[in-house]
Scaffold this active site. Sequence first.
Site, PDB file in Angstrom:
ATOM      1  CE  LYS A  89      -4.264   1.920   1.417  1.00  0.00           C
ATOM      2  NZ  LYS A  89      -4.811   2.386   2.661  1.00  0.00           N
ATOM      3  CG  ASN A 131      -6.059   9.397  -7.209  1.00  0.00           C
ATOM      4  OD1 ASN A 131      -5.609  10.430  -6.703  1.00  0.00           O
ATOM      5  ND2 ASN A 131      -6.512   8.396  -6.473  1.00  0.00           N
TER       6      ASN A 131
END
Length: 306
Positions: free
Chosen positions: A183, A201
Site C-alpha cells: 500500500k 488521481n
Amino acid sequence: MTSHWILGPGAIGRLLAHSLYPLADITLVGRRALPEQQTITTPEGEPRSQHLNVITTSQLLAKAPAPPAFVHITTKAMAAEAALESVAGIIPATTPLVLWQNGFLAQPRLTELWPGPVLCATTTAGAYLTGDNGVVHAGRGHTFVGDLENRHGALAQQLAHQLTQAGLAATAVDDIRSRLWQKLAVNAAINPLVALNGIRNGELRGAAYAGRVEAVVKEVAGIMLAEGIQAPGGGNGLGAWLALVWDVIEKTANNKASMLQDVEAERLTERGAILGPLIQSGERHGVDCEVLRGLDSELAVLEAGF
Ligand code: KPL
C-alpha cells in the site's frame, strides 16, 4: 458484548463505529465534542442515522470506564502515538490495539512501544466525512488484519470475524507487513504527485505526469526488492509495481487522494509515514531515492506555508 474504543472520529473511525454498532459496545473518542446523532450514507446511497456513544478524550479520562476488548486507533499516522498516550493511563497494558494508519510509521513504532498485542489493519473500503455528523461509505472494500510479528493470529481472526459480521468484510493474514508496504508503494506513487499538482488521481495518466509516476515507481521497485517485498500478484520487477500502480490509478481515477485533501485543507500531510520509511529504507540499503527525497522536500515547503 465486545467493547471497542475508537480513537479518532475521522472517516474510517466513524465507518467502524457505525458498522460495529449495535453488534458491539462502541465508544468513539475525539479531541473535540461531536454530535451523538450521527449519520452514515451506505454505498447504495441510503442515509442511516444512529445514536452513537461519542465522547471527548477528557470525558473518557474522567469516566475511566471498564477496559475495552480492543482500542482502535484511526487517527492520521503522525497522531497515533499521542492518541495511545492519551488513554494509556486508563487501560491495562495487555489491551489489544488495532492500528488503521496509512504508511509504515505508526505500526513498527507502536508495536515496539506497547506491551500488549498490536494488530495492524489495511483496508480498501472508501469513506469520507460530510461534516461533524456525517460520513459516506463510498465503496465496500476488503480489510486485512494481522500483526507484524505474527504472534496474534487468533486475535486477528476474532477481530476479522467481528468486522465481517458488522458488514466490513475482513480477513486475518500472516503477511500484514508486506501488505502495508504494498500500500505504501501505491501511496508513494500517487499521493505526493496529486497533492503537489492539485489533480485527481486519473490525471496522472496524462503526458505531463506519467513520466514522473514512472520515475517514482522505479525507485520504489528498487526499495521493495531490497526489503524483500513482492507486488501483490507476485513478481518484484519494475513491471509488476508499475502494473499495480497504474491499475490503482485507473480504479481511483476520480478520487481526490487523501494527501490532496490534506493540502487543500492546509493540514500537515502523511509524507513522514509514506515517503519517510521508503527514503530511510533506500538510504539503509544504498538504493537510489532522489526522486522520493525531492517529493518529500517539495511537500515540506508546501506545508511550511500553512
Ligand atoms: O489510498 C489512497 C489515498 O488517497 O490515500 C489512494 C490509493 C491514493 C487512492 O486515492
